[in-house]
Design a protein around this motif. Structure first.
Motif, PDB file in Angstrom:
ATOM      1  N   ALA A 217       6.274   5.677  12.712  1.00 41.03           N
ATOM      2  CA  ALA A 217       5.078   5.375  13.506  1.00 41.03           C
ATOM      3  C   ALA A 217       5.187   6.026  14.881  1.00 41.03           C
ATOM      4  CB  ALA A 217       4.907   3.874  13.640  1.00 41.03           C
ATOM      5  N   ARG A 218       4.119   6.706  15.309  1.00 38.39           N
ATOM      6  CA  ARG A 218       4.167   7.458  16.554  1.00 38.39           C
ATOM      7  C   ARG A 218       3.200   6.945  17.618  1.00 38.39           C
ATOM      8  NH1 ARG A 218       4.476  13.618  13.999  1.00 38.39           N
ATOM      9  NH2 ARG A 218       6.389  13.280  12.803  1.00 38.39           N
ATOM     10  N   HIS A 219       2.168   6.262  17.202  1.00 31.91           N
ATOM     11  CA  HIS A 219       1.227   5.763  18.204  1.00 31.91           C
ATOM     12  C   HIS A 219       1.812   4.528  18.892  1.00 31.91           C
ATOM     13  CE1 HIS A 219      -2.470   4.431  20.136  1.00 31.91           C
ATOM     14  NE2 HIS A 219      -3.018   5.597  19.805  1.00 31.91           N
ATOM     15  N   PRO A 220       1.736   4.426  20.195  1.00 29.72           N
ATOM     16  CA  PRO A 220       2.278   3.249  20.892  1.00 29.72           C
ATOM     17  C   PRO A 220       1.681   1.933  20.392  1.00 29.72           C
ATOM     18  CG  PRO A 220       1.760   4.992  22.461  1.00 29.72           C
ATOM     19  CD  PRO A 220       1.224   5.445  21.131  1.00 29.72           C
ATOM     20  N   TYR A 221       0.410   1.962  19.967  1.00 33.19           N
ATOM     21  CA  TYR A 221      -0.206   0.729  19.461  1.00 33.19           C
ATOM     22  C   TYR A 221       0.439   0.309  18.142  1.00 33.19           C
ATOM     23  CZ  TYR A 221      -3.760  -2.445  17.618  1.00 33.19           C
ATOM     24  OH  TYR A 221      -4.398  -3.538  17.101  1.00 33.19           O
ATOM     25  N   THR A 222       0.666   1.255  17.240  1.00 32.52           N
ATOM     26  CA  THR A 222       1.338   0.926  15.979  1.00 32.52           C
ATOM     27  C   THR A 222       2.741   0.399  16.242  1.00 32.52           C
ATOM     28  OG1 THR A 222       0.108   2.759  14.968  1.00 32.52           O
ATOM     29  CG2 THR A 222       1.917   1.811  13.692  1.00 32.52           C
ATOM     30  N   ARG A 223       3.464   1.038  17.159  1.00 32.38           N
ATOM     31  CA  ARG A 223       4.800   0.573  17.502  1.00 32.38           C
ATOM     32  C   ARG A 223       4.763  -0.848  18.083  1.00 32.38           C
ATOM     33  NH1 ARG A 223       9.346   4.002  17.834  1.00 32.38           N
ATOM     34  NH2 ARG A 223       8.986   5.785  16.436  1.00 32.38           N
TER      35      ARG A 223
ATOM     36  N   TYR B 116      -8.028   0.715  16.069  1.00 32.84           N
ATOM     37  CA  TYR B 116      -8.090   0.066  17.377  1.00 32.84           C
ATOM     38  C   TYR B 116      -9.413   0.442  18.034  1.00 32.84           C
ATOM     39  CZ  TYR B 116      -6.790  -1.647  21.996  1.00 32.84           C
ATOM     40  OH  TYR B 116      -6.751  -2.350  23.175  1.00 32.84           O
ATOM     41  N   ALA B 117     -10.158  -0.571  18.491  1.00 28.82           N
ATOM     42  CA  ALA B 117     -11.430  -0.365  19.197  1.00 28.82           C
ATOM     43  C   ALA B 117     -12.385   0.511  18.401  1.00 28.82           C
ATOM     44  CB  ALA B 117     -11.176   0.239  20.575  1.00 28.82           C
ATOM     45  N   GLY B 118     -12.464   0.282  17.078  1.00 32.25           N
ATOM     46  CA  GLY B 118     -13.441   0.968  16.250  1.00 32.25           C
ATOM     47  C   GLY B 118     -13.057   2.352  15.801  1.00 32.25           C
ATOM     48  N   ARG B 119     -11.802   2.764  16.041  1.00 33.16           N
ATOM     49  CA  ARG B 119     -11.368   4.100  15.633  1.00 33.16           C
ATOM     50  C   ARG B 119     -10.043   4.011  14.893  1.00 33.16           C
ATOM     51  NH1 ARG B 119     -10.757   8.524  19.938  1.00 33.16           N
ATOM     52  NH2 ARG B 119     -10.475   9.672  17.998  1.00 33.16           N
ATOM     53  N   ILE B 120      -9.774   4.997  14.059  1.00 33.29           N
ATOM     54  CA  ILE B 120      -8.448   5.139  13.465  1.00 33.29           C
ATOM     55  C   ILE B 120      -7.571   5.863  14.476  1.00 33.29           C
ATOM     56  CG2 ILE B 120      -7.105   6.207  11.611  1.00 33.29           C
ATOM     57  CD1 ILE B 120      -9.515   5.912   9.799  1.00 33.29           C
ATOM     58  N   VAL B 121      -6.491   5.207  14.877  1.00 39.36           N
ATOM     59  CA  VAL B 121      -5.602   5.814  15.870  1.00 39.36           C
ATOM     60  C   VAL B 121      -4.350   6.397  15.219  1.00 39.36           C
ATOM     61  CG1 VAL B 121      -6.437   4.359  17.746  1.00 39.36           C
ATOM     62  CG2 VAL B 121      -4.501   3.590  16.363  1.00 39.36           C
ATOM     63  N   GLU B 122      -4.072   5.998  13.958  1.00 42.77           N
ATOM     64  CA  GLU B 122      -2.920   6.577  13.271  1.00 42.77           C
ATOM     65  C   GLU B 122      -3.074   6.391  11.769  1.00 42.77           C
ATOM     66  OE1 GLU B 122       1.924   6.980  13.727  1.00 42.77           O
ATOM     67  OE2 GLU B 122       0.925   5.266  14.648  1.00 42.77           O
ATOM     68  N   GLU B 123      -2.642   7.408  11.012  1.00 42.04           N
ATOM     69  CA  GLU B 123      -2.606   7.356   9.552  1.00 42.04           C
ATOM     70  C   GLU B 123      -1.256   7.906   9.113  1.00 42.04           C
ATOM     71  OE1 GLU B 123      -4.750   9.341   5.625  1.00 42.04           O
ATOM     72  OE2 GLU B 123      -5.640   9.586   7.609  1.00 42.04           O
ATOM     73  N   LEU B 124      -0.543   7.135   8.288  1.00 43.11           N
ATOM     74  CA  LEU B 124       0.787   7.562   7.876  1.00 43.11           C
ATOM     75  C   LEU B 124       1.163   6.901   6.566  1.00 43.11           C
ATOM     76  CD1 LEU B 124       3.458   5.638   9.978  1.00 43.11           C
ATOM     77  CD2 LEU B 124       1.065   4.952   9.854  1.00 43.11           C
ATOM     78  N   PRO B 125       2.166   7.432   5.845  1.00 45.03           N
ATOM     79  CA  PRO B 125       2.621   6.813   4.598  1.00 45.03           C
ATOM     80  C   PRO B 125       3.254   5.450   4.875  1.00 45.03           C
ATOM     81  CG  PRO B 125       3.406   9.077   4.790  1.00 45.03           C
ATOM     82  CD  PRO B 125       2.858   8.702   6.114  1.00 45.03           C
TER      83      PRO B 125
ATOM     84  N   CYS C 131       0.815  -1.218   0.000  1.00 44.18           N
ATOM     85  CA  CYS C 131       0.000   0.000   0.000  1.00 44.18           C
ATOM     86  C   CYS C 131       0.850   1.270   0.000  1.00 44.18           C
ATOM     87  CB  CYS C 131      -0.930  -0.009   1.215  1.00 44.18           C
ATOM     88  SG  CYS C 131      -2.110  -1.388   1.186  1.00 44.18           S
ATOM     89  N   ASP C 132       0.182   2.369  -0.305  1.00 45.27           N
ATOM     90  CA  ASP C 132       0.794   3.691  -0.273  1.00 45.27           C
ATOM     91  C   ASP C 132       0.594   4.361   1.078  1.00 45.27           C
ATOM     92  OD1 ASP C 132       1.336   3.406  -3.050  1.00 45.27           O
ATOM     93  OD2 ASP C 132      -0.725   3.979  -3.476  1.00 45.27           O
ATOM     94  N   ARG C 133      -0.540   4.084   1.697  1.00 37.76           N
ATOM     95  CA  ARG C 133      -0.891   4.745   2.939  1.00 37.76           C
ATOM     96  C   ARG C 133      -1.537   3.736   3.855  1.00 37.76           C
ATOM     97  NH1 ARG C 133      -5.390   8.117   3.625  1.00 37.76           N
ATOM     98  NH2 ARG C 133      -5.733   7.960   1.381  1.00 37.76           N
ATOM     99  N   ILE C 134      -1.340   3.905   5.171  1.00 33.54           N
ATOM    100  CA  ILE C 134      -1.811   2.916   6.138  1.00 33.54           C
ATOM    101  C   ILE C 134      -2.681   3.594   7.179  1.00 33.54           C
ATOM    102  CG2 ILE C 134      -1.114   1.293   7.949  1.00 33.54           C
ATOM    103  CD1 ILE C 134       1.337   0.655   6.330  1.00 33.54           C
ATOM    104  N   LEU C 135      -3.828   2.954   7.459  1.00 31.74           N
ATOM    105  CA  LEU C 135      -4.707   3.355   8.550  1.00 31.74           C
ATOM    106  C   LEU C 135      -4.622   2.286   9.631  1.00 31.74           C
ATOM    107  CD1 LEU C 135      -7.881   4.311   6.469  1.00 31.74           C
ATOM    108  CD2 LEU C 135      -5.985   5.800   7.124  1.00 31.74           C
ATOM    109  N   VAL C 136      -4.304   2.685  10.842  1.00 29.11           N
ATOM    110  CA  VAL C 136      -4.216   1.753  11.972  1.00 29.11           C
ATOM    111  C   VAL C 136      -5.472   1.934  12.809  1.00 29.11           C
ATOM    112  CG1 VAL C 136      -2.868   0.998  13.954  1.00 29.11           C
ATOM    113  CG2 VAL C 136      -1.710   1.957  11.947  1.00 29.11           C
TER     114      VAL C 136
END
Length: 634
Positions: free
Chosen positions: A544-550, A527-536, A520-525
């Motif tokens: 990656a900056r969100h602790p869950y993504t890390r 968690y619990a029904g919400r987007i917590v991070e969006e990044l290339p 993919c070009d872009r990623i949506l992360v």
């Protein structure tokens, strides 16, 4: 011999099935031949032999007019069986109409039909038959109508139950995405898949109808003189049972044996069929477009193929597994959605494709595909749009196709429906599309059924079905989960080729972070029904900056992983949709959580570079990632 024919042949090979088949064949032969062989003898009146007992001249004796009872019982086979079959056919047809009506009618009308069926099923069938017999009057026609109407409710409820079980399959969802109408969906996709259990229960129902018809005739409500069936003969024989039981036992035995043959064959079929009687590798990797900023998402840029703002999916409870999701997909762009099970990834995709069924409810400030607002449009308005311009690839390739139709026929159906092609033209296009997705020997494969395809080949064929139109967006819901690594790579490469050649956008849902990063070009992360991070995607592992993504990234093993150490996992479990905690949902599992995280839910904020993250204390650039724990649940 086809698979369906071989299964029915297996019914006859069982001891019970063989015995029932022999009995049924004997009954059918008797119904055909008896009136021709003994019809005249059964009607001969002999006043010199009135009400005689069994003798060498009359094996079962004679009736009040001196007619031979044995011949009359044999000749009555035809009328008894025909009337039972006629009543069964009437009940089955009415049951099918009532049982499938909720799938065709508007929702409110369908609920009324369902309520009527459930109310009728609450009454015993025999009581209903007597009620209708009084309404329609005595006689053969009235009895057929009475028994048919009495058996219809139970068959209708069975049809509703079976239809509901099939309606949840992926191939039904795929047909909806393809824009198949309700009537065509019912006739081509639902009824063929429930035909076997319906046939089994109809066979058993014929035995019950035979018994019911004999009962009505016995009571004088069925067949009337001069015609006669087993029930009427039984009534005549009971008047003299104290003198000689043969005139009553003979028709009674005929009813029992024939009914037993129907029931045994149905039960054998149920056991044998497993039916419950119920009653180019880098070609697609395009330059990553700049991630959409929050303002761009809120404006719903006109160039977006799919624009979603504040999407929510809820179920009674109340349960809200998708809570305010906003994103957009540009033409030709590949957007990946990752997260643990239960994070709302698949529900978000299903909502975008209008596949959330009642009692689920979808709301959004904006849910727009190809310039059309999806929530405000009718099914008729959406059919050509979703069928020709939106394609879906589901997780399980085996359930993505209708098992009773050939693969080529299912692909051709899309072209017939949306491109108004003839049957031959549509089949030719189906073969061409199978060739385009690199299915070997496409002409031969188009004639085969889904079970004759391997898992990877079924998934390719599913992509080919999506390409039967001219899709602007392919939604792939974990398309490689059930495939081995080699086939997974082939499917991902095929999706990349489709993007490069067709210019089609891709929304890829996956548990595998590395697969999404490579595709993919872009990623949506999520968690619990919400987007917590969006990044290339190109900066996933570094930015990656969100602790869950890390934590997701740290839990992915690589070639440098120590094989002697336990695999790292994220401690704890994701929250249940109906028990989302206050504040940040990830806080109970987050090593960076503080008091603010427990009481205040962070918004999805946009950084200067377009990176979006929902965290009060995100990981800073250059800060080493926290290692995932070695215990807990992945």
């Amino acid at each position: 011999m086809s698979a369906r024919e071989s299964r029915w042949a297996a019914v006859v090979r069982t001891p019970v099935g063989r015995c029932a088949a022999v009995l049924l064949l004997a009954v059918v032969a008797l119904a055909v031949l008896a009136p021709m062989l003994w019809g005249d003898r059964a009607t001969v009146v002999d006043t010199s032999a009135v009400q005689q007992g069994p003798s060498s001249a009359h094996l079962l004796g004679t009736d009040t007019l001196g007619r031979d009872i044995l011949y009359r019982v044999l000749v009555a086979t035809r009328l008894s069986v025909l009337l039972a079959v006629a009543a069964t056919v009437l009940g089955v047809v009415l049951g099918l109409i009532l049982g499938t009506a909720p799938s065709v009618l508007p929702r409110r009308s369908g609920r009324v039909v369902t309520w009527v069926v459930h109310t009728a099923v609450a009454f015993p069938a025999l009581l209903l038959a007597l009620f209708f017999a009084v309404i329609f009057g005595v006689g053969t026609t009235g009895a057929v109508l009475a028994i048919g109407l009495a058996t219809a409710p139970s068959f209708a409820r069975l049809t509703q139950t079976l239809s509901a079980s099939v309606a949840g399959q992926d191939f039904i969802a795929a047909a909806r995405v393809a824009g198949i109408g309700r009537i065509r969906m019912l006739v081509r996709h639902i009824l063929p898949n429930i035909a076997e259990p319906l046939a089994v229960n109809a066979t058993i129902g014929a035995g019950s109808a035979l018994l019911a018809f004999a009962g009505l005739s016995f009571l004088g409500l069925g067949v009337q003189a001069p015609d006669y069936d087993w029930g009427r003969l039984l009534g005549e024989g009971l008047t003299r049972i104290s003198l000689t039981p043969a005139p009553a036992l003979a028709p009674c035995l005929a009813v029992v044996v024939t009914g037993l043959a129907f029931n045994l064959f149905g039960e054998a079929a149920a056991a044998a069929l497993g039916v419950r009687t119920l009653s180019a590798r880098g070609a697609g990797k395009q330059a990553s477009p700049t991630p959409l900023t929050r303002n761009e998402v809120e404006r719903g840029s006109e160039e977006a193929v799919l624009a979603v703002r504040d999407l929510r999916v809820s179920f009674p409870g109340p349960v809200e597994p998708v809570r305010g999701v906003s994103f957009a997909v540009r033409p030709g762009e590949a957007v990946g959605v990752v997260g643990e099970s239960g994070s709302g990834k698949s529900l978000t995709a299903l909502a975008a494709a209008r596949l959330i069924e009642s009692p689920g409810e979808v709301t959004a400030e904006r849910l727009e595909f190809a310039g059309t607002e999806l929530l405000g449009a009718s099914d008729r308005e959406l059919a050509p749009l979703l069928g020709g311009r939106l394609a879906m690839v589901f997780q399980d390739p085996m359930t993505s196709f209708n098992p009773v139709l050939s693969v080529g026929r299912q692909l051709a159906e899309v072209a017939e429906q949306h491109r108004e092609m003839s049957r031959g033209e549509a089949l030719a296009r189906a073969v061409d599309r199978l060739r385009g997705v690199r299915v070997p020997a496409p002409e031969r494969r188009a004639e085969q059924y889904p079970h004759e395809f391997s898992g990877g080949m079924r998934q390719r064929a599913m992509i080919g079905m999506g390409l039967m139109g001219s899709p602007r967006l392919i939604i792939a819901d974990e398309p490689t989960t059930a495939l081995d690594v080699t086939v997974q790579q082939q499917v991902l490469r095929l999706l990349a080729d489709v993007r490069a050649i067709e210019g089609t956008a891709l929304l890829l849902i996956s548990h595998d972070v590395t697969v999404v990063a490579q595709t993919c070009d872009r990623i949506l992360v999520m968690y619990a029904g919400r987007i917590v991070e969006e990044l290339p995607a190109e900066g996933l592992f570094e930015s990656a900056r969100h602790p869950y993504t890390r934590a997701l990234l740290a839990a992915v093993p690589d070639l440098d992983t120590d094989r002697d150490s336990p695999l790292p996992v994220i401690p704890g479990r994701p929250p249940e949709p109906d028990r989302v905690p206050f504040g940040c949902a990830f806080a109970p599992r987050c090593p960076r959580a503080r008091d603010r995280c427990l009481g205040e839910d962070p918004e999805l904020a946009t950084d200067t570079d377009g990176h979006r993250v929902a965290c009060w204390y995100p990981v800073a650039d250059g800060e080493p990632a926290e290692k995932a724990a070695t215990g807990g649940t992945a």
